[in-house]
Design a protein around this motif. Structure first.
Motif, PDB file in Angstrom:
ATOM      1  N   GLU A 209       0.983  -1.441  -0.019  1.00 15.83           N
ATOM      2  CA  GLU A 209       0.117   0.071  -0.092  1.00 15.83           C
ATOM      3  C   GLU A 209       0.987   1.293   0.063  1.00 15.83           C
ATOM      4  O   GLU A 209       1.876   1.400   0.701  1.00 15.83           O
ATOM      5  CB  GLU A 209      -0.979   0.059   1.210  1.00 15.83           C
ATOM      6  CG  GLU A 209      -1.910   1.159   1.315  1.00 15.83           C
ATOM      7  CD  GLU A 209      -2.772   1.184   2.582  1.00 15.83           C
ATOM      8  OE1 GLU A 209      -3.567   2.184   2.428  1.00 15.83           O
ATOM      9  OE2 GLU A 209      -2.847   0.111   2.959  1.00 15.83           O
ATOM     10  N   SER A 210       0.454   2.132  -0.779  1.00 17.10           N
ATOM     11  CA  SER A 210       1.327   3.474  -0.957  1.00 17.10           C
ATOM     12  C   SER A 210       2.675   3.367  -0.909  1.00 17.10           C
ATOM     13  O   SER A 210       3.552   4.183  -0.390  1.00 17.10           O
ATOM     14  CB  SER A 210       0.754   4.419   0.322  1.00 17.10           C
ATOM     15  OG  SER A 210      -0.609   4.658   0.308  1.00 17.10           O
ATOM     16  N   SER A 211       3.155   2.360  -1.715  1.00 11.07           N
ATOM     17  CA  SER A 211       4.616   2.218  -1.731  1.00 11.07           C
ATOM     18  C   SER A 211       5.181   2.419  -3.128  1.00 11.07           C
ATOM     19  O   SER A 211       4.404   2.532  -4.190  1.00 11.07           O
ATOM     20  CB  SER A 211       4.915   0.954  -1.275  1.00 11.07           C
ATOM     21  OG  SER A 211       4.711   1.004   0.289  1.00 11.07           O
ATOM     22  N   ASN A 212       6.397   2.438  -3.297  1.00 12.08           N
ATOM     23  CA  ASN A 212       7.265   2.807  -4.542  1.00 12.08           C
ATOM     24  C   ASN A 212       8.132   1.547  -4.782  1.00 12.08           C
ATOM     25  O   ASN A 212       9.367   1.843  -4.176  1.00 12.08           O
ATOM     26  CB  ASN A 212       7.692   4.040  -4.853  1.00 12.08           C
ATOM     27  CG  ASN A 212       8.260   4.207  -6.123  1.00 12.08           C
ATOM     28  OD1 ASN A 212       8.854   3.418  -6.701  1.00 12.08           O
ATOM     29  ND2 ASN A 212       8.185   5.529  -6.524  1.00 12.08           N
ATOM     30  N   LEU A 213       7.929   0.460  -5.259  1.00 15.96           N
ATOM     31  CA  LEU A 213       8.833  -0.414  -5.313  1.00 15.96           C
ATOM     32  C   LEU A 213       9.341  -0.968  -6.737  1.00 15.96           C
ATOM     33  O   LEU A 213       8.594  -0.791  -7.800  1.00 15.96           O
ATOM     34  CB  LEU A 213       8.119  -1.886  -4.642  1.00 15.96           C
ATOM     35  CG  LEU A 213       7.357  -1.645  -3.503  1.00 15.96           C
ATOM     36  CD1 LEU A 213       6.767  -2.996  -3.095  1.00 15.96           C
ATOM     37  CD2 LEU A 213       8.492  -1.215  -2.310  1.00 15.96           C
ATOM     38  N   SER A 214      10.610  -1.395  -6.901  1.00 15.08           N
ATOM     39  CA  SER A 214      11.018  -1.979  -8.158  1.00 15.08           C
ATOM     40  C   SER A 214      11.895  -3.058  -8.175  1.00 15.08           C
ATOM     41  O   SER A 214      12.606  -3.219  -7.152  1.00 15.08           O
ATOM     42  CB  SER A 214      12.090  -0.631  -8.945  1.00 15.08           C
ATOM     43  OG  SER A 214      13.245  -0.384  -8.194  1.00 15.08           O
ATOM     44  N   GLY A 215      11.833  -3.770  -9.066  1.00  9.25           N
ATOM     45  CA  GLY A 215      12.777  -5.047  -9.091  1.00  9.25           C
ATOM     46  C   GLY A 215      13.247  -5.301 -10.684  1.00  9.25           C
ATOM     47  O   GLY A 215      13.041  -4.532 -11.559  1.00  9.25           O
TER      48      GLY A 215
ATOM     49  N   VAL B  52      -2.499  -4.944  -4.026  1.00 15.71           N
ATOM     50  CA  VAL B  52      -1.562  -3.831  -4.199  1.00 15.71           C
ATOM     51  C   VAL B  52      -2.540  -2.502  -4.432  1.00 15.71           C
ATOM     52  O   VAL B  52      -3.421  -2.736  -5.329  1.00 15.71           O
ATOM     53  CB  VAL B  52      -0.739  -3.934  -5.522  1.00 15.71           C
ATOM     54  CG1 VAL B  52       0.360  -2.582  -5.506  1.00 15.71           C
ATOM     55  CG2 VAL B  52       0.081  -5.224  -5.479  1.00 15.71           C
ATOM     56  N   LYS B  53      -2.444  -1.530  -3.954  1.00 12.89           N
ATOM     57  CA  LYS B  53      -3.119  -0.348  -4.075  1.00 12.89           C
ATOM     58  C   LYS B  53      -2.335   1.161  -3.604  1.00 12.89           C
ATOM     59  O   LYS B  53      -1.268   1.216  -2.793  1.00 12.89           O
ATOM     60  CB  LYS B  53      -4.482  -0.449  -3.061  1.00 12.89           C
ATOM     61  CG  LYS B  53      -4.284  -0.201  -1.887  1.00 12.89           C
ATOM     62  CD  LYS B  53      -5.586  -0.157  -0.970  1.00 12.89           C
ATOM     63  CE  LYS B  53      -5.549  -0.114   0.442  1.00 12.89           C
ATOM     64  NZ  LYS B  53      -6.948  -0.178   1.286  1.00 12.89           N
ATOM     65  N   ASN B  54      -2.632   1.976  -4.621  1.00 12.24           N
ATOM     66  CA  ASN B  54      -2.226   3.344  -4.423  1.00 12.24           C
ATOM     67  C   ASN B  54      -0.595   3.210  -4.430  1.00 12.24           C
ATOM     68  O   ASN B  54       0.224   3.968  -3.518  1.00 12.24           O
ATOM     69  CB  ASN B  54      -2.655   4.142  -3.111  1.00 12.24           C
ATOM     70  CG  ASN B  54      -4.206   4.206  -3.079  1.00 12.24           C
ATOM     71  OD1 ASN B  54      -4.566   4.312  -4.150  1.00 12.24           O
ATOM     72  ND2 ASN B  54      -4.705   3.985  -1.627  1.00 12.24           N
ATOM     73  N   SER B  55      -0.005   2.652  -5.275  1.00  6.65           N
ATOM     74  CA  SER B  55       1.602   2.393  -5.390  1.00  6.65           C
ATOM     75  C   SER B  55       2.045   2.524  -6.786  1.00  6.65           C
ATOM     76  O   SER B  55       1.274   2.570  -7.560  1.00  6.65           O
ATOM     77  CB  SER B  55       1.642   1.084  -4.915  1.00  6.65           C
ATOM     78  OG  SER B  55       1.612   0.967  -3.497  1.00  6.65           O
ATOM     79  N   THR B  56       3.499   2.632  -6.682  1.00  8.98           N
ATOM     80  CA  THR B  56       4.092   2.237  -8.018  1.00  8.98           C
ATOM     81  C   THR B  56       5.000   1.209  -8.044  1.00  8.98           C
ATOM     82  O   THR B  56       5.700   1.040  -7.162  1.00  8.98           O
ATOM     83  CB  THR B  56       4.856   3.719  -8.564  1.00  8.98           C
ATOM     84  OG1 THR B  56       4.099   5.005  -8.609  1.00  8.98           O
ATOM     85  CG2 THR B  56       5.709   3.642  -9.519  1.00  8.98           C
ATOM     86  N   LEU B  57       4.875   0.301  -9.255  1.00  2.00           N
ATOM     87  CA  LEU B  57       5.833  -0.753  -9.108  1.00  2.00           C
ATOM     88  C   LEU B  57       6.257  -0.919 -10.667  1.00  2.00           C
ATOM     89  O   LEU B  57       5.738  -0.525 -11.487  1.00  2.00           O
ATOM     90  CB  LEU B  57       4.731  -1.995  -9.176  1.00  2.00           C
ATOM     91  CG  LEU B  57       3.963  -2.121  -7.716  1.00  2.00           C
ATOM     92  CD1 LEU B  57       2.965  -3.517  -8.067  1.00  2.00           C
ATOM     93  CD2 LEU B  57       4.711  -2.414  -6.662  1.00  2.00           C
TER      94      LEU B  57
ATOM     95  N   THR C 232      -2.972   1.788  -9.217  1.00  2.00           N
ATOM     96  CA  THR C 232      -1.493   1.670  -9.127  1.00  2.00           C
ATOM     97  C   THR C 232      -0.820   1.658 -10.316  1.00  2.00           C
ATOM     98  O   THR C 232      -1.222   1.296 -11.334  1.00  2.00           O
ATOM     99  CB  THR C 232      -1.015   0.227  -8.389  1.00  2.00           C
ATOM    100  OG1 THR C 232      -1.336   0.355  -7.138  1.00  2.00           O
ATOM    101  CG2 THR C 232       0.395  -0.075  -8.731  1.00  2.00           C
ATOM    102  N   ASN C 233       0.617   2.447 -10.482  1.00  2.00           N
ATOM    103  CA  ASN C 233       1.220   2.715 -11.750  1.00  2.00           C
ATOM    104  C   ASN C 233       2.000   1.696 -11.801  1.00  2.00           C
ATOM    105  O   ASN C 233       2.962   1.265 -11.066  1.00  2.00           O
ATOM    106  CB  ASN C 233       1.872   4.034 -11.465  1.00  2.00           C
ATOM    107  CG  ASN C 233       2.646   4.305 -12.873  1.00  2.00           C
ATOM    108  OD1 ASN C 233       2.277   4.145 -13.779  1.00  2.00           O
ATOM    109  ND2 ASN C 233       3.722   5.028 -12.678  1.00  2.00           N
ATOM    110  N   LEU C 234       1.832   0.899 -13.059  1.00  2.00           N
ATOM    111  CA  LEU C 234       2.777  -0.275 -13.286  1.00  2.00           C
ATOM    112  C   LEU C 234       3.683   0.220 -14.594  1.00  2.00           C
ATOM    113  O   LEU C 234       3.144   0.670 -15.601  1.00  2.00           O
ATOM    114  CB  LEU C 234       1.982  -1.650 -13.791  1.00  2.00           C
ATOM    115  CG  LEU C 234       0.892  -1.893 -12.750  1.00  2.00           C
ATOM    116  CD1 LEU C 234       0.360  -3.325 -13.361  1.00  2.00           C
ATOM    117  CD2 LEU C 234       1.707  -2.378 -11.524  1.00  2.00           C
TER     118      LEU C 234
END
Length: 575
Positions: free
Chosen positions: A238-244, A269-274, A297-299
């Motif tokens: 939630e409300s996070s910005n994660l990358s891999g 997943v909600k309100n996030s950027t992955l 969420t922004n993918l």
């Protein structure tokens, strides 16, 4: 052990020398046996009592020694302090399952509180913060964690332990070192606020064999997926910005290692950027049932595949080949989605696009697997190729929310769910049509007992030998082998295969043996003349194998299908 293709992640070593009977694959193939619970010790302990430590420099330099330990119902509060852990583990399994050699540990019914603490671990198998056992609880606030070696996770919980953290800064450098992780017996991790960076192979930001929730987190994995769920477990973002940057963006699977119960993997997943820098699918589901719910969420990813549900070749024991497909219920709301939906013939995908969804891509373009599509009246689907669904349900009875771009959407006219469509064709926006056709599917296997791996060779026989080329690397008490093609195995020495159980010499690999683990393609053994007994070389010893650390070598042996991700090596030659 938080491994997977990832390793499957580093598996427990066999403690005894392999004998011939070890190569007969028993029922329960794929399961890594549990380890005996160790007796933990630490520099600072709370044994059945309460303790407070403030402004201290706590070190643990010996192997298998922790810096802070709470046990037997004790509690220990550490504030404004520095904790440093060196000294390797001597048992990877006990470190992964029970926190042996971890910097900070809370055992069953005990607790640890960390406030304003810096933790540094520079040793193999030295997890930073570890809660293990029912009622074990660790709280952490304003904590900075740095781990430098392999199998050294940031926050970890097993066997029902709980870690709750607020405003944490985590950095891990080694392989198999997720920032937030759970392992065998499930655990609970809850994090609010902070950052996480992982650099090692097989080290995603989040690896769950339990239940992990993160909120307001910035996280980056440069050597692995954003997140991985194994078996009947969950991740909530939630409300996070994660990358891999792993083989896929996010993976949901079942390894059958014994670390995760069989059941539904759940991702929310909600309100996030992955973000994913992978060439693979953003969402990859294999050998498990799963549920994904995503909203607002922004993918960001460059792969053409948004979601892939498929079987795998079972080389790491992830289910029985042909029976290890993925099934996923994928729902979205207020969400932009772009990329293809892929489903193979042993998998199933159920799509539910709710209000505010804008999807662009192809759906099951190869018409291989079972796919259903449900649309809200305020959802929009834009096709990029001819697509196939087994059933379609659209709140807009006139299908005005499907933009065809000249492509057709085919549905199964014989499916009961499509009865109202009467097998007819309907015009779609953009010149294409919704067309009813007859579609026949193989029955999708969702019974996990059918997913279980099967023998690759008959009882009483050794498998055919194969050759692998790569680099030997020593990690604590573990010998790892990184193949030239990027795969990784744990090595264990094996007796030279002078004879199989029937008294016959085994087949030797041909000069052009495939660079791969598991069975030879199409299940056929490598061809070539079996060696004479006089020409059989002596099996390599463990001490000789250790001397090859850092060397590029060609090894001969075979993958142990009952020991997921382990390769039995009987000879090695420097390249």
């Amino acid at each position: 052990m938080n491994r997977f293709g990832f390793g499957a992640f580093a598996l427990a070593l066999f403690s005894a020398s392999l004998q011939a009977q070890d190569f007969v694959i028993p029922p329960g193939f794929g399961t890594v046996r549990d380890e005996e619970k160790p007796q933990l010790n630490a520099s600072e302990e709370a044994d059945g009592k309460a303790r407070n430590i403030s402004g201290a420099h706590i070190t643990a330099e010996n192997e298998n020694e922790s810096a802070v330990l709470s046990k037997n119902g004790g509690s220990i509060a550490v504030s404004g302090s520095e904790i440093k852990k060196t000294g390797n583990t001597t048992n990877d399994g006990q470190s992964n399952f029970y926190g042996l050699n971890a910097a900070v540990v809370a055992e069953t019914g005990s607790s640890v509180s960390l406030t304003g603490v810096q933790i540094e671990s520079d040793a193999d198998g030295a997890n930073a913060v570890f809660a293990t056992g029912s009622g074990a609880k660790i709280t952490a606030k304003n904590v900075k964690i740095t781990t430098k070696q392999n199998s050294s996770r940031g926050l970890d919980a097993t066997y029902g332990g709980t870690v709750s953290a607020e405003n944490v800064e985590i950095s891990t450098a080694g392989a198999h070192s997720a920032a937030f992780a759970t392992d065998r017996g499930e655990g609970i991790i809850s994090v609010s606020g902070g950052s996480a960076k992982t650099a090692g192979e097989g080290s995603p930001v989040i690896y769950s064999t339990g239940n992990i929730s993160v909120k307001n987190i910035t996280g980056t994995a440069t050597g692995a997926e954003i997140a991985v769920i194994e078996g009947k477990n969950s991740i909530n973002i939630e409300s996070s910005n994660l990358s891999g940057a792993g083989p896929n963006g996010i993976m949901l699977y079942q390894s059958f290692s014994g670390d995760a119960e069989i059941g539904e993997s759940v991702l929310s997943v909600k309100n996030s950027t992955l973000k994913s820098r992978s060439a693979g699918a953003f969402f990859y589901i294999t050998n498990t049932k799963s549920k994904i719910d995503i909203s607002n969420t922004n993918l960001e990813f460059s792969s053409p595949v948004l979601l892939r549900a498929s079987g795998n070749n079972s080389e790491r024991g992830w289910g029985r080949r042909g029976k290890n497909g993925g099934t996923v219920d994928f729902s979205a709301q207020n969400q932009v989605l772009s990329g293809n939906i892929e489903c193979d013939e042993i998998s199933a995908v159920n799509l539910a696009f709710g209000d505010g969804v804008r999807f662009t891509g192809a759906i099951n373009a190869k018409n291989a697997g079972a796919v259903t599509l449900s649309l809200s009246k305020n959802a929009l689907v834009t096709l990029s190729a001819d697509s196939y669904v087994d059933s379609i349900s659209d709140a807009d009875g006139k299908f005005k929310n499907i933009q065809s771009n000249g492509f057709n959407l085919y549905y199964n006219k014989n499916a009961a769910a499509n009865k109202k469509l009467k097998g007819k064709s309907y015009k779609l926006q953009g010149g294409g049509k919704l067309i009813g056709i007859a579609i026949e599917r193989k029955q999708i296997t969702i019974d996990e007992t059918e997913r279980a791996p099967q023998r690759e060779h008959a009882p009483g026989e050794m498998p055919a030998l194969i050759q692998l080329t790569g680099t030997v690397k020593i990690s604590g008490n573990t010998v790892l082998f990184e193949c030239d093609d990027g795969r990784e195995f744990t090595l264990e020495t094996a007796p030279a295969p002078h004879e199989n159980h029937n008294g016959n010499p085994p087949q030797q690999p041909a000069g052009n043996a495939p660079k791969m683990g598991g069975a030879h393609p199409q299940g056929n053994p490598p061809q070539g003349n079996p060696p004479s007994k006089d020409g059989m070389q002596k099996a390599i010893s463990r001490s000789e194998l250790l001397l090859l650390n850092g060397q590029t070598v060609e090894i001969a042996g075979f993958e142990l299908k009952d020991k997921n991700g382990v390769f039995a090596v009987f000879s090695a030659e420097k390249k």
